[in-house]
Design an enzyme around this catalytic site. Structure first.
Site, PDB file in Angstrom:
ATOM      1  N   GLU A 187       0.903  -1.267  -0.133  1.00  0.00           N
ATOM      2  CA  GLU A 187      -0.216   0.083  -0.071  1.00  0.00           C
ATOM      3  C   GLU A 187       0.918   1.262   0.184  1.00  0.00           C
ATOM      4  O   GLU A 187       0.556   2.126   0.973  1.00  0.00           O
ATOM      5  CB  GLU A 187      -0.937  -0.192   1.091  1.00  0.00           C
ATOM      6  CG  GLU A 187      -2.114  -0.924   1.105  1.00  0.00           C
ATOM      7  CD  GLU A 187      -3.031  -0.984   2.125  1.00  0.00           C
ATOM      8  OE1 GLU A 187      -2.941  -0.261   3.136  1.00  0.00           O
ATOM      9  OE2 GLU A 187      -3.964  -2.063   2.441  1.00  0.00           O
ATOM     10  N   GLU A 220      -3.955  -9.174   0.525  1.00  0.00           N
ATOM     11  CA  GLU A 220      -4.425  -8.605   2.019  1.00  0.00           C
ATOM     12  C   GLU A 220      -5.808  -8.892   1.869  1.00  0.00           C
ATOM     13  O   GLU A 220      -6.339  -8.128   1.130  1.00  0.00           O
ATOM     14  CB  GLU A 220      -3.792  -7.482   2.357  1.00  0.00           C
ATOM     15  CG  GLU A 220      -3.627  -7.386   4.049  1.00  0.00           C
ATOM     16  CD  GLU A 220      -2.846  -6.033   4.454  1.00  0.00           C
ATOM     17  OE1 GLU A 220      -1.686  -5.744   3.819  1.00  0.00           O
ATOM     18  OE2 GLU A 220      -3.603  -5.191   5.010  1.00  0.00           O
TER      19      GLU A 220
HETATM   20  C1  GAL Z   1      -3.799  -2.657   5.473  1.00  0.00           C
HETATM   21  C2  GAL Z   1      -2.538  -2.695   5.733  1.00  0.00           C
HETATM   22  C3  GAL Z   1      -2.002  -3.193   6.993  1.00  0.00           C
HETATM   23  C4  GAL Z   1      -2.861  -2.932   8.227  1.00  0.00           C
HETATM   24  C5  GAL Z   1      -4.396  -3.331   7.779  1.00  0.00           C
HETATM   25  C6  GAL Z   1      -5.416  -3.441   8.835  1.00  0.00           C
HETATM   26  O1  GAL Z   1      -4.398  -1.431   4.765  1.00  0.00           O
HETATM   27  O2  GAL Z   1      -1.649  -2.874   4.776  1.00  0.00           O
HETATM   28  O3  GAL Z   1      -0.637  -2.984   7.308  1.00  0.00           O
HETATM   29  O4  GAL Z   1      -2.819  -1.581   8.567  1.00  0.00           O
HETATM   30  O5  GAL Z   1      -4.733  -2.435   6.528  1.00  0.00           O
HETATM   31  O6  GAL Z   1      -6.427  -3.665   8.305  1.00  0.00           O
END
Ligand code: GAL
Length: 808
Positions: free
Chosen positions: A425, A501
């Protein structure tokens, strides 16, 4: 075949562990470091008075003993990734532990038979952060990024007899989005070798051709020295030589060999078979250096029609993201804690880990090689544009290439690594220079390792479609944004997509909130989240949203759930409340205890074992007669639920809603104390399995169960003992919060305890803690002398519990 003499000795030396073959010596600097948590001018000089310094062992995390303090690293930030419109004050974002500041380490060492002129390297697996390293008072080098591996050539700084190593580390505030740990949290080694040698991380083993009959093993060895010859023996997992080859043909500083291994056994998550290449370097007939490189024979192809193809078989990532901290151990790496994590994940059916958002420890990669876990190895959370003021953005321009080079060279022989990620991100994804940066980094990865693909975890989907950022990548990775997968698939050229993710569902183990409704943000006064797992975050989603895409779209090649285990820091959705200092995202809690969601993933990912899990618990005094939905996570397709023998009906998995497709849910059950029973049916409607949970009485005694009752007498190994508060009949008391005390005697010591409660301010290293949702975990560590260890757990009004652990 001429067999060359090769003897490997492993000795215990006063410095720590010494591994030696007849060509090089490797010394682990483990014990008797001196440490101080402040800046001292000239602390690297031999004459510095260290009377008030602490003696510690490395790996070491100076901040994990706390205490927690909400003022530490309090950040007033607008988290754009969380779609925030204005800056908010955040406590606990980096764990509220005292990692900010300066720390000095010193260690005296001598190198025994050391001959002047031998090449000596000092190798760090990671030091948090901005390491300035001194030998005998002189600075030998600096490495800013706390997560990376680095080494310095200290040959010219050494003297005979005692030498002094000193390391200065500094963690500024506002440099992280989670708990980074502090100190020399990974191992440190000294390597002594001849001037004619194998270069550090200069050996690269690949397997470019594989058939049933033969695999071609390509080994490139970068060497220092002229008129040399490299002789390589490949040994199978039993140590039997299966192939051998020698070459003195130099191309620049490299000797390249192709060696055939007949009837290769392939590496995969199911069969993690490992070979070792034993390389010897000769000048004339003299053996100059020796190296053992473990590798696996496997092929990985990202195919636009099929997805990820591992050894010819389409394989989906059933993965989790993991931060590097080990909960109560902080960032200090510990192999048995990592092994326990992987064991828990494998039982869930998980086959992959993403090291979010940094370089993983060597120990974790070694375990993934051995235990069969696919690995997405990630480099950065930030490139040029900051997420936090003092993050990696300060160093990117000068250091990014050096960091990627070290990262790849140090780890590229691990068969578990099947994809690199150059960023998570990164805000640069929507900046004008983003595509160029992505391409630049990807080119460095390819230059250093032409065999693997590269991804980036992207969240600004519209931007990366429009500006070409996503099209640059070998494999586009998406963080959340499931509603945009289809559009991205249509517009991107690659023909596949990875859920780098996914989910970010929040829950507290054993805590349930009513009414049960699907929400994308909800907070409660007790700062806990509901384990009905119906609440995600505004930017994220429930597990089923991902399951549908994973199941229905071949071009979605797998997912990495945020996260496998809770971690220190980032206590979303309570980043603005106190006390709250660790995450709620984990499938397992900070102690490693599975939350209910574990069984939802298990019911889908573990295709060899059956899962039949009921939630919530059944101790709802005061809720009598009220609607208390019951969920069952199972790989059976239908089941009947009974409360005190009365049927609540049969539920079948169906496609009506995403939840019904993956969970069996009885939404109208009214609570009455007693027994909840589920009977599961096979596809012919025959009852084939059942499970019961019961309302518990008052806490009466404690049950202890250890993940391992025999541990190694090496002063490092750990037994994780789960303590459960139970009633007089042995039924777990799911709401018990008794204060428990721990005593370890014999050949072990109490290391830490953890109850998985994100709001607890009790310190992990103190031998007392409250149970949370009726449970906690005690970590018992071996001493170096073997023998019997006894753990005793006591609590007011409870029968004392004891457990014996053998240390051998
Ligand atoms: C994402 C990020 C992670 C964590 C996660 C929590 O956007 O890449 O590091 O912060 O959100 O939902």
């Amino acid at each position: 075949m001429k067999k060359l003499l090769s003897i490997t000795l492993v000795l215990i030396f006063n410095l720590g562990c010494l591994a030696q073959n007849n060509a090089r010596t490797v010394v682990h600097l483990e014990k008797n470091w001196q440490f101080i948590n402040k800046d001292i001018a000239g602390a690297q000089m031999p004459e510095t008075n260290t009377a008030d310094w602490e003696t510690v062992s490395v790996p070491h995390d100076w901040a994990i003993k706390g205490p927690f303090d909400k003022e530490i690293d309090k950040q007033v930030v607008r988290v754009t990734q969380d779609l925030e419109k204005e800056a908010k004050e955040r406590t606990g974002r980096t764990g509220a532990l005292p990692h900010i500041g300066i720390g000095w380490y010193r260690k005296s060492f001598s190198l025994g038979e050391y001959k002047k002129g031998e090449k000596t390297l000092l190798v760090f697996d990671g030091a948090m952060s901005d390491a300035h390293v001194f030998v005998n008072g002189k600075e030998v080098g600096n490495w800013p990024f706390g997560y990376n591996y680095f080494y310095f050539d200290i040959t010219d700084y050494l003297k005979g007899g005692e030498n002094l190593l000193a390391v200065r580390l500094e963690n500024p505030p506002f440099s992280s989005r989670w708990y980074p740990g502090a100190g020399i949290y990974r191992k440190v080694q000294i390597i002594v070798k001849d001037q004619v040698n194998f270069q550090q991380w200069g050996t690269f083993v690949t397997t470019p051709f594989i058939s049933n009959e033969m695999a071609k093993i390509n080994i490139k060895s970068a060497v220092n020295g002229e008129n040399v010859k490299v002789v390589i023996e490949i040994k199978d997992a039993d140590g039997k030589i299966v192939a051998m080859c020698g070459s003195d043909e130099m191309f620049g500083n490299q000797i390249e060999q192709n060696i055939g291994v007949p009837y290769p056994k392939l590496w995969s998550p199911e069969t993690p078979y490992l070979y070792t290449a034993h390389s010897k370097l000769y000048q004339g007939t003299e053996l100059k250096d020796e190296l053992a490189t473990r590798f696996g024979i496997r092929s990985v192809v990202y195919d636009r029609d099929k997805g990820m193809v591992l050894n010819g078989k389409v394989t989906k990532f059933k993965g989790v993201c993991l931060h590097h901290d080990l909960g109560p151990l902080g960032a200090a790496v510990n192999k048995s804690a990592l092994k326990r994590q992987i064991t828990i994940l494998k039982d869930m059916g998980c086959n992959a880990i993403r090291s979010s958002h940094n370089m993983p420890s060597h120990e974790q990669l070694e375990l993934c090689d051995e235990m069969g876990i696919l690995f997405m190895a990630e480099a950065f959370d930030e490139w040029v544009t900051p997420k936090v003021k003092n993050g990696y953005n300060r160093w990117f321009n000068e250091w990014a290439e050096k960091d990627v080079v070290n990262f790849v060279r140090a780890t590229r022989n691990h068969p578990c690594i099947v994809i690199w990620s150059s960023g998570n991100e990164v805000p640069d994804q929507s900046e004008p220079d983003g595509p160029k940066l992505a391409r630049r980094l990807q080119d460095i990865f390819h230059r250093e390792d032409p065999t693997r693909s590269v991804t980036v975890g992207m969240d600004q989907v519209k931007a990366v479609i429009a500006n070409g950022f996503g099209a640059v990548l070998d494999v586009p990775g998406f963080n959340y944004r499931v509603h945009l997968y289809e559009e991205a698939y249509e517009k991107f050229p690659q023909g596949l997509l990875i859920g780098s993710e996914t989910a970010s569902t929040v829950s507290s183990r054993g805590v349930y909130k009513f009414p049960v409704e699907k929400l994308d943000w909800k907070t409660w006064d007790d700062l806990q989240c509901s384990s009905y797992d119906m609440v995600s975050c505004s930017w994220s989603n429930l597990p089923e949203e991902d399951f549908v895409l994973q199941d229905d779209k071949d071009w979605v090649i797998g997912e990495f759930v945020w996260t496998g285990f809770d971690y220190l820091g980032e206590p979303t959705p309570y980043g603005m409340e106190w006390p709250s200092r660790s995450s709620y995202f984990g499938i397992c809690d900070l102690a490693g205890l599975p939350k209910d969601r574990y069984y939802l993933y298990r019911s889908r990912w573990n295709t060899t074992d059956k899962t039949l899990h009921i939630l919530p618990h059944w101790n709802w005094q005061g809720r009598e007669g009220e609607i208390t939905p019951v969920f069952v996570y199972t790989n059976y397709n239908s089941a009947e639920l009974f409360v005190n023998g009365v049927s609540q009906g049969i539920q079948k998995k169906n496609f009506d809603t995403k939840q019904n497709r993956y969970r069996l849910m009885w939404m109208d059950v009214k609570y009455e104390p007693g027994t909840v029973k589920v009977v599961a049916f096979d596809d012919n409607g025959k009852a084939v399995a059942q499970k019961e949970i019961h309302t518990a009485g008052k806490p009466h005694h404690l049950e202890l169960s250890a993940d391992r009752k025999e541990i190694a007498a090496d002063g490092k190994d750990l037994s994780f003992v789960t303590v459960t508060v139970v009633d007089k009949d042995g039924i777990p008391c799911p709401t018990a919060s008794n204060q428990l005390n721990f005593k370890v005697s014999g050949a072990g010591r109490f290391k830490a305890a953890c109850n998985g409660d994100a709001t607890s301010l009790e310190m992990f290293h103190l031998p007392t803690m409250k149970a949370f949702s009726g449970k906690l975990v005690v970590l018992v560590q071996s001493c170096e002398n073997g023998g019997d260890i006894e753990l005793e757990v006591t609590g007011k009004g409870l029968e004392t519990a004891k457990m014996a652990i053998a240390s051998k």
